[in-house]
Design an enzyme around this catalytic site. Structure first.
Site, PDB file in Angstrom:
ATOM      1  N   ILE A  48       1.077  -1.321  -0.155  1.00 21.33           N
ATOM      2  CA  ILE A  48      -0.242  -0.203  -0.123  1.00 21.33           C
ATOM      3  C   ILE A  48       1.284   1.300   0.138  1.00 21.33           C
ATOM      4  CG2 ILE A  48      -0.121  -0.383   2.786  1.00 21.33           C
ATOM      5  CD1 ILE A  48      -2.910   0.474   2.055  1.00 21.33           C
ATOM      6  N   ARG A  49       2.250   1.350   0.205  1.00 23.01           N
ATOM      7  CA  ARG A  49       2.931   2.390   0.827  1.00 23.01           C
ATOM      8  C   ARG A  49       4.649   1.525  -0.462  1.00 23.01           C
ATOM      9  NH1 ARG A  49       7.147   1.252   5.302  1.00 23.01           N
ATOM     10  NH2 ARG A  49       5.952  -0.380   5.942  1.00 23.01           N
TER      11      ARG A  49
ATOM     12  N   TYR B  60      -4.745  -9.853  17.376  1.00 20.69           N
ATOM     13  CA  TYR B  60      -3.777  -9.925  16.619  1.00 20.69           C
ATOM     14  C   TYR B  60      -3.725 -11.679  16.537  1.00 20.69           C
ATOM     15  CZ  TYR B  60       0.924 -10.855  14.840  1.00 20.69           C
ATOM     16  OH  TYR B  60       2.054 -11.319  14.002  1.00 20.69           O
TER      17      TYR B  60
HETATM   18  P1  NAD Z   1       5.350  -5.182   8.876  1.00 18.28           P
HETATM   19  O1  NAD Z   1       4.269  -4.052   9.329  1.00 18.28           O
HETATM   20  O2  NAD Z   1       6.546  -4.907   9.150  1.00 18.28           O
HETATM   21  O3  NAD Z   1       4.669  -5.213   6.688  1.00 18.28           O
HETATM   22  C1  NAD Z   1       2.954  -5.850   6.784  1.00 18.28           C
HETATM   23  C2  NAD Z   1       2.902  -4.793   5.307  1.00 18.28           C
HETATM   24  O4  NAD Z   1       2.087  -4.300   5.380  1.00 18.28           O
HETATM   25  C3  NAD Z   1       3.651  -2.950   5.653  1.00 18.28           C
HETATM   26  O5  NAD Z   1       4.627  -2.524   4.509  1.00 18.28           O
HETATM   27  C4  NAD Z   1       2.087  -2.665   4.869  1.00 18.28           C
HETATM   28  O6  NAD Z   1       2.482  -1.103   4.439  1.00 18.28           O
HETATM   29  C5  NAD Z   1       1.288  -3.251   4.223  1.00 18.28           C
HETATM   30  N1  NAD Z   1       0.380  -3.630   4.531  1.00 18.28           N
HETATM   31  C6  NAD Z   1      -0.126  -3.118   5.211  1.00 18.28           C
HETATM   32  N2  NAD Z   1      -1.608  -2.586   4.780  1.00 18.28           N
HETATM   33  C7  NAD Z   1      -2.035  -3.125   4.130  1.00 18.28           C
HETATM   34  C8  NAD Z   1      -2.715  -3.287   2.909  1.00 18.28           C
HETATM   35  N3  NAD Z   1      -4.202  -2.939   3.076  1.00 18.28           N
HETATM   36  N4  NAD Z   1      -2.604  -3.811   2.051  1.00 18.28           N
HETATM   37  C9  NAD Z   1      -1.516  -3.486   0.613  1.00 18.28           C
HETATM   38  N5  NAD Z   1      -0.362  -3.784   1.887  1.00 18.28           N
HETATM   39  C10 NAD Z   1      -0.506  -3.726   2.997  1.00 18.28           C
HETATM   40  O7  NAD Z   1       4.816  -6.930   9.572  1.00 18.28           O
HETATM   41  P2  NAD Z   1       6.026  -7.783   9.207  1.00 18.28           P
HETATM   42  O8  NAD Z   1       7.306  -7.737   9.936  1.00 18.28           O
HETATM   43  O9  NAD Z   1       6.607  -7.992   7.792  1.00 18.28           O
HETATM   44  O10 NAD Z   1       5.076  -9.041   9.083  1.00 18.28           O
HETATM   45  C11 NAD Z   1       5.087  -9.931   7.875  1.00 18.28           C
HETATM   46  C12 NAD Z   1       4.085 -11.441   8.385  1.00 18.28           C
HETATM   47  O11 NAD Z   1       4.520 -11.837   8.981  1.00 18.28           O
HETATM   48  C13 NAD Z   1       2.501 -10.570   9.085  1.00 18.28           C
HETATM   49  O12 NAD Z   1       0.822 -11.195   8.315  1.00 18.28           O
HETATM   50  C14 NAD Z   1       2.850 -11.154  10.087  1.00 18.28           C
HETATM   51  O13 NAD Z   1       1.736 -11.191  11.534  1.00 18.28           O
HETATM   52  C15 NAD Z   1       3.851 -12.255  10.315  1.00 18.28           C
HETATM   53  N6  NAD Z   1       4.789 -12.254  11.659  1.00 18.28           N
HETATM   54  C16 NAD Z   1       5.741 -11.381  11.317  1.00 18.28           C
HETATM   55  C17 NAD Z   1       6.809 -11.515  13.000  1.00 18.28           C
HETATM   56  C18 NAD Z   1       7.780 -10.401  12.868  1.00 18.28           C
HETATM   57  O14 NAD Z   1       8.079 -10.653  14.026  1.00 18.28           O
HETATM   58  N7  NAD Z   1       8.347  -9.090  11.837  1.00 18.28           N
HETATM   59  C19 NAD Z   1       6.703 -12.292  13.406  1.00 18.28           C
HETATM   60  C20 NAD Z   1       5.204 -13.334  13.404  1.00 18.28           C
HETATM   61  C21 NAD Z   1       4.691 -12.847  12.058  1.00 18.28           C
HETATM   62  C1  AKB Z   2       4.646  -9.128  17.046  1.00 13.57           C
HETATM   63  O1  AKB Z   2       5.318  -9.101  17.851  1.00 13.57           O
HETATM   64  O2  AKB Z   2       3.477  -9.089  17.545  1.00 13.57           O
HETATM   65  C2  AKB Z   2       5.407 -10.072  16.035  1.00 13.57           C
HETATM   66  C3  AKB Z   2       4.692 -11.288  16.258  1.00 13.57           C
HETATM   67  C4  AKB Z   2       5.420 -12.252  17.490  1.00 13.57           C
HETATM   68  O3  AKB Z   2       3.853 -12.339  15.134  1.00 13.57           O
HETATM   69  N1  AKB Z   2       6.734  -9.571  15.981  1.00 13.57           N
END
Ligand code: NAD
Ligand code: AKB
Length: 315
Positions: free
Chosen positions: A36-37, A143
């Site tokens: 989205i960005r 979440y």
């Molecule tokens: P993040 O928040 O860094 O990135 C998410 C991205 O989604 C952002 O760039 C945002 O702009 C985009 N986004 C938000 N709304 C949107 C929309 N309507 N349309 C299109 N894009 C949109 O998240 P992340 O850390 O990269 O996590 C990615 C996935 O992994 C998520 O499902 C998250 O739950 C999962 N996850 C992440 C972690 C972690 O520690 N990073 C841990 C467990 C699970």
């Molecule tokens: C969060 O803290 O929300 C994420 C995850 C563990 O899903 N890093």
């Protein structure tokens, strides 16, 4: 014909790194980044990028058709802390995005899907040490509830419609290339930046909060290993437990002090403490080990060495 992959959420913490790795493997033009960005310069300049709000199903179909997409990695979501502040958006975005993608699989428009779950599927009644793959799961965050429901939907679409959907329950991820997006584990990334920039950090989790974490190179490798595994080896179609390294804020602070002896850590709990308290401390990932050969490479000290040397260069 070579697969073409669409990554949705390419500007986030994981997307920034995963896109570049998949472009290396599949070729730049076979990886369409979308968010989205705008994404990082590296992502925007190395191959196709499409602006996409994943809530807009018609636009999703247009992009899939335009690029002949055959695989989707769905990373767009609201993470734990941000979703608690906006529960309606957290639920709607996390669930509707998944149903749009699973339906593309059901209609046989795409043939493979990756969707990440999280340790947030567990809750306060789950055993916290070496949390098993199958156990009590009563998440108490929006979440966590959305991830648990998502896991059920993934398994349902696999069983009912033969959709090849694969998933990992990531722990908290630590990386130096992109900022984290609003999670409870974000402190473990911010701490490095603040240590190098200001020599101190105030943690929003207390000193003793042990959580399962993973260094980003391990997380990217786990994702790709699962997605590249032969379908018959992927025996769990809800989501796999994976384990990296568990530590508490005072332990990561001590590791940073090995490199920066003057670094000072202080603690001021906020609402994220309650979320962290409901999550496991360590994870049993024996199914991932047995089914597709998973093994993490980074422990706390190897991760800290790598974070500090890369961030020193960056600043
Ligand atoms: P993040 O928040 O860094 O990135 C998410 C991205 O989604 C952002 O760039 C945002 O702009 C985009 N986004 C938000 N709304 C949107 C929309 N309507 N349309 C299109 N894009 C949109 O998240 P992340 O850390 O990269 O996590 C990615 C996935 O992994 C998520 O499902 C998250 O739950 C999962 N996850 C992440 C972690 C972690 O520690 N990073 C841990 C467990 C699970
Ligand atoms: C969060 O803290 O929300 C994420 C995850 C563990 O899903 N890093």
């Amino acid at each position: 014909m070579k697969d073409t992959i669409l990554v949705i959420g390419s500007s986030g913490q994981i997307g920034t790194e995963l896109v570049m790795k998949l472009r290396e493997m599949y070729g730049n033009n076979h990886l369409v980044a979308s968010d989205i960005r705008p994404s990082s310069l590296e992502v925007m300049q190395s191959g196709p990028f499409e602006e996409l709000d994943i809530m807009n199903e018609a636009r999703l179909h247009e992009i899939v058709k335009k690029h002949n997409v055959t695989q989707v990695y769905l990373l767009a979501a609201l993470l734990s802390a941000t979703a608690e502040k906006n529960i309606e958006l957290g639920w709607n975005l996390n669930m509707r995005s998944l149903s749009h993608i699973l339906d593309l699989g059901r209609e046989k428009i795409i043939k493979k899907i990756y969707w990440p779950s999280s340790i947030a599927v567990f809750g306060p009644t789950t055993p916290q040490l070496m949390t098993p793959q199958y156990t009590i799961m009563e998440p108490n965050t929006v979440y966590g509830i959305s991830k648990q429901a998502g896991e059920r939907w993934c398994e349902y679409y696999f069983n009912k419609f033969g959709v090849d959907v694969r998933s990992i329950r990531y722990p908290g991820l630590v990386g130096w290339k992109a900022s984290p997006g609003g999670g409870t584990t974000d402190y473990a990334v911010h701490i490095f930046h603040e240590a190098l920039k200001h020599g101190k950090y105030e943690s929003f989790l207390n000193a003793n909060t042990t959580l399962p974490m993973m260094y980003m190179p391990d997380a990217i490798r786990a994702t790709i290993e699962l997605m590249e595994a032969p379908a018959e080896q992927v025996k769990i179609r809800s989501s796999y437990n994976v384990s990296g390294v568990s530590f508490k804020p005072e332990e990561i602070a001590a590791e940073i002090q090995r490199h920066l002896p003057a670094f000072e850590m202080s603690y001021q709990e906020d609402y994220r403490q309650a979320i962290a308290n409901s999550w496991p401390k360590s994870i049993d990932d024996s199914n991932a080990q047995e089914h597709w050969g998973w093994k993490a490479e980074y422990d706390l000290s190897k991760m800290t060495d790598d974070m500090i040397s890369n961030l020193k260069e960056k600043y």
